[in-house]
Write a protein that holds these residues in place. Structure first.
Motif: not given
Lengths: 478, 356
Positions: B29, B39-40, B35-36, B32-33
């Motif tokens: 998690a 990505m932003r 990664t988010v 992934l956070l």
């Protein structure tokens, strides 16, 4: 007694773990398939000319079916918004399902309607139609209003199917906000396949708090209401992760009743919407697929991940309860009607993957969860709770829930990034942390009650009150 | 030693598994956070880069097109070396060039092509076309087509029967737009059915085609039904009345979809001469084609011709009967309203039809 308890705990623990592992694996696979499907979709339509579609004289014609019941407050605005959709050739058919307010009168007055004396055929069962109205105004020449005896949404849609003219039908909720190019995008699977396409579905987005101007979403905002925010996460998971993955393996069993496109001939062949279930949208698609499979006709069902349709979701616990109760009953009814398909290899992916998934993870999941809680209470009562065990089990479930929601946020970021403000992402993250503790248990309870209500023979939809999107509307300049 | 590892050792296997899973999920998690967020940040940076590059490109292209003292080849090389360092930069440049190309004609348009070559974008896209990724191939063809840039034909021909519909689509459009006098010659090489989208793309490309429109009847015997159907549609769209006879013959084609399209097209072209054949074929056709024949009679025929097919509408064909009655009333509005008419022609069954 002590040994028995420990044995019981061990067996239950292993069972819950096994179930949880299978479920987690399912979600992991669905995430991978969704990711591939989303990536492919973006690549596929990266440079396709949708304007070209508008110029074509050979696009399939569409009949847009919008059932309306007591919608006098917004029906005119909603129909006007539908009239401005971009598509070369379509008719709008508003079905007044025996409204007790002034829905029909308002429509007649605003669109200058007259009673059309033409002959229509009852392809699929529906209640009596009192009249079909057309407009004298040429600007509304593609508008038809069907006035009928009240019979519910499924019945209203069947009436629309009976009276509409074109080969492709698009069923929508009249209060949904559609993107201007929604039809052009939803028709893509029909255009892009050499196989017969029987249906195509789109993603439903949450419209609560969004700014609406001239019947279109102009600014996507995150609702302040926790329930609505939790549903945003839920919709991300269901649509961006779940249905995209099912679409990849051609195993979709549900196209949302709020916005779906169908091949009319196949719908008629399947017998139209079923009046006897509250999950008529799911049941119709399953029946259509079943018929195609039984007739051995190659076919497919399309899915478009673009945000095309925006709807208002429940903002109160009571309305949410009724909605989820109904959804559960609809799922169980559909699985029961089509139980022949379960684990049946002759239905391919549908028999071996889709229907078992819906049975185990949509129908059984809340029940198993509920029994888990009961089991915990049982241990608590007998003073057998090992708090370390509890904390570890709780930890694994909670961490997985958070992981799942963050994966959904990742998908949103990867795909269409509708919630652009960083503040929104933080609030969604905060919602994801609270959701397993507050929202999820409530939804589980609604599903349990749905199962009980089904056993008790409850058939109604429940009164679905909405706040209306009127507060979000910015009036057009024209 | 800490207490936790000792306690962990004492745990049962199921607790250990659950604990490890919890740690794994939390780690994932967090990853992934991350990664988010990454990505932003990446998207924001890309957007910034895009904006900056777009401004530079607009300025550069304007100079290239309209400044007569501008050293085109030298500055192109400089710009390429200085600003187009990554594939992302090249993609932004291509998008800008396409935008300019859409808005310019004549000499400026050929200058745009010169710029396209000068910035090394041709080489960049040709590499994509020779590569393995279908989406890159399709994109390359799309750009070559839009800019009317010629590429070695074998590279495009190989895409005509590609497994990916998108690559086939772009190859088709490329051939139409790049051809001087035979835009549909590629049809002879097609082994896969045309999708509706491809047909619409071809239809639009043919509308915009500046050369001589080919005689579509050449492909009315094509092995792919979709090609035949497309050509029938085009015969109507381009008013090729000289091909009416060929289309008329297709009402006896072995394939039902071709027959249907032929009937629809003949109706659009208002060819009433075909009605006797259609009436003769009526009893042997399926419901969909029967409905089309009824529509043709409605538009091009008479009440007498309508009556000729009445005996061939079976009692079970309720939809057809309704269609029949609608047309009967169209020919003769004085006919009594449905129920009587129905009862007169088909007594019991038609009562199931609804008249609202």
């Amino acid at each position: 007694m002590d040994i028995n308890f420990h044995q019981l705990i061990d067996i239950a623990s292993w069972l819950f773990l096994a179930y949880g592992m299978i479920m987690s694996l399912g979600y992991i696979f669905s995430s991978i398939f969704s990711l591939i499907e989303l990536r492919d979709y973006k690549r596929k339509y990266n440079f396709k000319d949708e304007i070209g579609l508008l110029q074509s004289a050979h696009m399939p014609m569409i009949s847009l079916l919008a059932p309306a019941y007591n919608e006098e407050a917004n029906v005119i605005e909603n129909v006007k918004s539908l009239l401005t959709l971009d598509y070369p050739s379509f008719e709008i058919m508003v079905i007044n399902d025996g409204s007790t307010d002034h829905t029909l009168e308002k429509l007649i007055h605003n669109f200058d309607l007259y009673l059309d004396e033409n002959i229509y055929f009852k392809h699929v069962p529906s209640k009596n139609i009192k009249g079909i109205y057309k407009s004298r105004n040429k600007a509304y020449k593609n508008l038809k209003i069907v006035d009928k005896v009240n019979g519910g949404k499924a019945d209203a849609l069947n009436s629309g199917i009976n009276c509409c003219s074109h080969d492709i039908i698009c069923c929508i909720d009249v209060d949904c906000v559609l993107e201007r190019d929604a039809l052009l995008k939803l028709i893509k699977p029909f255009l892009n396949n050499t196989k017969k396409v029987i249906a195509s579905g789109g993603i439903i987005r949450v419209a609560n708090s969004c700014v609406i101007e001239d019947g279109r979403i102009t600014e996507v905002r995150l609702p302040d209401n926790f329930i609505a925010r939790a549903q945003i996460l839920e919709y991300f998971r269901a649509f961006l992760m779940g249905r995209m993955a099912w679409s990849r393996v051609d195993g979709l069993l549900l196209i949302s009743g709020a916005f779906g496109m169908f091949d009319k001939a196949t719908v008629i062949e399947a017998g139209g919407y079923n009046h006897n279930t509250v999950g008529e949208d799911m049941e119709l698609l399953v029946r259509m697929r079943r018929i195609m499979r039984e007739k051995k006709i190659p076919y497919t069902v399309g899915f478009v991940p673009d945000p095309l349709c925006w709807t208002e979701v429940p903002q109160t616990w009571n309305v949410l309860y009724m909605q989820r109760n109904r959804w559960t009953r609809g799922t169980v009814e559909t699985l029961n009607i089509h139980k022949k398909m379960l684990f049946n290899p002759s239905y391919g992916v549908l028999g071996l993957l889709s229907t078992p998934y819906w049975m185990f993870f949509e129908w059984f999941a809340p029940i198993i969860e509920f029994f888990g809680i009961l089991f915990f209470v049982f241990l608590l009562v007998f003073g057998q709770v090992n708090w370390i065990v509890f904390l570890i089990f709780f930890g694994v479930v909670y961490s997985f829930s958070i992981l799942f929601s963050i994966t959904a946020l990742f998908f949103e970021e990867f795909s269409f990034q509708q919630y652009k403000k960083p503040e929104y992402m933080l609030r969604l993250l905060y919602t994801a942390m609270l959701e397993p503790l507050i929202y999820h248990p409530f939804v589980m309870w609604s599903a349990i009650r749905g199962n009980l209500d089904l056993l008790l023979g409850k058939k109604s939809w429940g009164k679905m009150t909405r706040n209306g999107l009127g507060n979000n509307v910015v009036k057009g300049k024209s | 030693m800490s207490i936790l590892p000792q306690a962990f050792e004492d745990w049962t296997i199921i607790l250990k598994i659950n604990f490890i899973l919890s740690v794994l999920f939390v780690t994932l998690a967090l990853l992934l956070l991350g990664t988010v967020l990454y990505m932003r940040i990446l998207k924001n940076r890309s957007e910034e880069r895009k904006k900056t590059l777009e401004i530079l490109l607009i300025d550069f292209v304007n100079n290239f097109l309209f400044d007569e003292e501008f050293d085109k080849s030298k500055n192109s090389v400089n710009f390429k070396n200085k600003h187009l360092k990554t594939p992302y930069d090249s993609k932004i440049a291509i998008t800008q060039i396409l935008l300019f190309n859409e808005n310019l004609k004549g000499e400026s348009s050929s200058l745009i092509k010169e710029l396209f070559f000068g910035l090394g974008l041709y080489t960049f896209l040709l590499k994509d076309l020779k590569g393995n990724a279908w989406h890159k191939k399709a994109r390359a063809l799309f750009v070559f087509n839009k800019l009317s840039v010629e590429v070695p034909e074998p590279l495009v021909v190989s895409q005509l029967n590609s497994k990916r519909e998108e690559a086939r689509h772009q190859a088709i459009l490329y051939f139409i737009n790049s051809s001087e006098n035979d835009p549909l010659s590629f049809l002879d090489k097609i082994d896969t059915p045309l999708t509706l989208w491809q047909q619409i793309g071809m239809e639009n490309a043919m509308k915009a085609y500046s050369g001589e429109i080919p005689n579509f009847s050449k492909w009315l015997n094509h092995k792919q039904q979709s090609v035949v159907i497309f050509c029938i549609k085009m015969i109507v769209d381009h008013n090729q009345f000289e091909n009416i006879l060929s289309v008329q013959k297709l009402v006896n084609h072995p394939n039902a979809r071709v027959r249907r399209q032929a009937i629809v097209s003949l109706r659009k072209m208002e060819i009433g001469e075909v009605l006797p054949v259609l009436i003769k074929n009526f009893p042997n056709e399926g419901p969909k084609i029967k409905q089309e024949i009824l529509k043709n009679i409605s538009k091009l025929g008479s009440e007498e011709e309508l009556k000729m097919i009445a005996p061939h509408i079976h009692t079970k064909d309720r939809v057809l009967k309704i269609e029949y009655l609608k047309i009967a009333r169209y020919f003769n509005p004085k006919l009594p309203k449905v129920k009587k008419t129905i009862l007169k022609i088909y007594p019991p069954e038609m009562n199931k039809a609804k008249y609202y």
